[in-house]
Enzyme design. Sequence first.
Site, PDB file in Angstrom:
ATOM      1  N   ASN A   1      29.199  53.757  36.033  1.00  0.00           N
ATOM      2  CA  ASN A   1      30.526  53.459  35.495  1.00  0.00           C
ATOM      3  C   ASN A   1      31.565  53.815  36.536  1.00  0.00           C
ATOM      4  O   ASN A   1      31.354  54.724  37.343  1.00  0.00           O
ATOM      5  CB  ASN A   1      30.767  54.287  34.228  1.00  0.00           C
ATOM      6  CG  ASN A   1      32.142  54.019  33.620  1.00  0.00           C
ATOM      7  OD1 ASN A   1      32.584  52.867  33.555  1.00  0.00           O
ATOM      8  ND2 ASN A   1      32.825  55.066  33.200  1.00  0.00           N
TER       9      ASN A   1
ATOM     10  N   HIS B   1      35.491  55.120  36.820  1.00  0.00           N
ATOM     11  CA  HIS B   1      36.495  55.765  35.978  1.00  0.00           C
ATOM     12  C   HIS B   1      37.713  56.103  36.838  1.00  0.00           C
ATOM     13  O   HIS B   1      37.569  56.622  37.943  1.00  0.00           O
ATOM     14  CB  HIS B   1      35.910  57.043  35.363  1.00  0.00           C
ATOM     15  CG  HIS B   1      36.871  57.726  34.450  1.00  0.00           C
ATOM     16  ND1 HIS B   1      37.167  57.236  33.191  1.00  0.00           N
ATOM     17  CD2 HIS B   1      37.637  58.830  34.616  1.00  0.00           C
ATOM     18  CE1 HIS B   1      38.067  58.027  32.629  1.00  0.00           C
ATOM     19  NE2 HIS B   1      38.364  59.002  33.470  1.00  0.00           N
TER      20      HIS B   1
ATOM     21  N   SER C   1      36.353  57.571  40.393  1.00  0.00           N
ATOM     22  CA  SER C   1      35.004  58.126  40.527  1.00  0.00           C
ATOM     23  C   SER C   1      33.994  57.096  40.051  1.00  0.00           C
ATOM     24  O   SER C   1      34.235  56.392  39.062  1.00  0.00           O
ATOM     25  CB  SER C   1      34.833  59.371  39.642  1.00  0.00           C
ATOM     26  OG  SER C   1      35.864  60.311  39.853  1.00  0.00           O
TER      27      SER C   1
ATOM     28  N   ASP D   1      32.156  59.702  30.131  1.00  0.00           N
ATOM     29  CA  ASP D   1      32.667  59.963  31.495  1.00  0.00           C
ATOM     30  C   ASP D   1      32.139  61.278  32.068  1.00  0.00           C
ATOM     31  O   ASP D   1      32.875  62.022  32.715  1.00  0.00           O
ATOM     32  CB  ASP D   1      34.210  59.992  31.492  1.00  0.00           C
ATOM     33  CG  ASP D   1      34.818  58.681  31.010  1.00  0.00           C
ATOM     34  OD1 ASP D   1      34.179  57.641  31.221  1.00  0.00           O
ATOM     35  OD2 ASP D   1      35.912  58.714  30.434  1.00  0.00           O
TER      36      ASP D   1
HETATM   37  C1  GAR Z   1      39.592  50.112  35.882  1.00  0.00           C
HETATM   38  O1  GAR Z   1      40.692  50.746  36.449  1.00  0.00           O
HETATM   39  C2  GAR Z   1      38.563  51.121  35.463  1.00  0.00           C
HETATM   40  O2  GAR Z   1      38.520  52.257  36.268  1.00  0.00           O
HETATM   41  C3  GAR Z   1      39.026  51.459  34.089  1.00  0.00           C
HETATM   42  O3  GAR Z   1      39.456  50.259  33.543  1.00  0.00           O
HETATM   43  C4  GAR Z   1      39.967  49.434  34.571  1.00  0.00           C
HETATM   44  C5  GAR Z   1      39.360  48.060  34.437  1.00  0.00           C
HETATM   45  O4  GAR Z   1      39.974  47.146  35.284  1.00  0.00           O
HETATM   46  N1  GAR Z   1      37.959  52.042  33.333  1.00  0.00           N
HETATM   47  C6  GAR Z   1      38.119  52.982  32.418  1.00  0.00           C
HETATM   48  O5  GAR Z   1      39.202  53.431  32.106  1.00  0.00           O
HETATM   49  C7  GAR Z   1      36.834  53.450  31.778  1.00  0.00           C
HETATM   50  N2  GAR Z   1      37.023  54.665  31.041  1.00  0.00           N
HETATM   51  P1  GAR Z   1      39.247  45.789  35.636  1.00  0.00           P
HETATM   52  O6  GAR Z   1      38.851  45.121  34.351  1.00  0.00           O
HETATM   53  O7  GAR Z   1      40.275  44.993  36.382  1.00  0.00           O
HETATM   54  O8  GAR Z   1      38.064  46.111  36.490  1.00  0.00           O
END
Ligand code: GAR
Length: 315
Positions: A107, A109, A136, A145
């Site tokens: 994942n 995060h 991360s 997480d």
């Molecule tokens: C990313 O910034 C990722 O790190 C976050 O969601 C966004 C997705 O963007 N993830 C979380 O918050 C997970 N807990 P994307 O759809 O453009 O890749």
Amino acid sequence: MKAKVAVLISGAGTNMAALLYAAKAADCPYELVLVASNVPGAAGLAIAKAEGIATWAHSHKGLDRDAFDALVDEQLRAAGAEFVALAGYMRILSDDFVARWAGRMLNIHPSLLPRYKGLNTHAQAIGAGDSHGGCSVHVVTPALDDGPVLAQTPVAIAPGDDAESLARRVQFAEHQLYPATLAAFVMRERSPDWLRDRVRELAMALPEADEVTSHGMPCFGIAKGKKFAYFTEDHHGDGKIALLVKISGADEQAALIEMDAERYYRPAYFGDGWVGIRLDLGDTDWDAIGEWLRKSWLAVAPKKLAGLMGVAEEF
Ligand code: GAR
């Protein structure tokens, strides 16, 4: 062969796109076999489709967590996925699903874990007066997480940053970090060092096991007794990384090779009493390898010691 990766998304899918474009490099060790989403309208699905990657979407609404995750799991397996990359997948996963993909699911995060699990990570970093936010990549375990962090990129918080401006810069960092970390992760399981360590750990856990080098190979035996396993890496230039274990003889050897000629082979110079099991095919069942080692150990263990193993099993 490239490792087969499925990506789960819920939104824009920019991290999925970063993984996808990195996978176009000839030397990238993974390929995307499926992009799946719990949000049928997720923008990332259209990106994947346009690039000719298989997609699947199904709303989670009206399904309980276990039922929905079982549907996703079915799709991942049908696509032949060996690894799962969560990329903005905004769903808590069922314990069953996490267990099924244990050690094979990553994942990304948007914080420097262990700080700021969950949501609103950037606002929290700014509010706490941190010098850096960041991102991360971690292995997914049942707690949210929380799994082992594989890599992080700190991103400096600039004067005047708000959650949005910081999030935008962290995304640049995410898009660099995720493809590189995923590539290293899928490669790790194919590297001779990793495979040797894994075999060593399983072999040395058997009673009175010891390790010596024999014909240039790490070799495991019973202390002052017979050998029960060899780890071979490109032996006589055969290009294979494999485990050699004891078997009952020519019949068993032939049956195994007939059953799976890619995985099992007759090791040169070892005769009918041994079989080679390839470890470099990328889909090694390590429980089965543990069982092979145990059986091989039993085949050479003196009666008294073998009896001990029997006793141990009764507990
Ligand atoms: C990313 O910034 C990722 O790190 C976050 O969601 C966004 C997705 O963007 N993830 C979380 O918050 C997970 N807990 P994307 O759809 O453009 O890749």
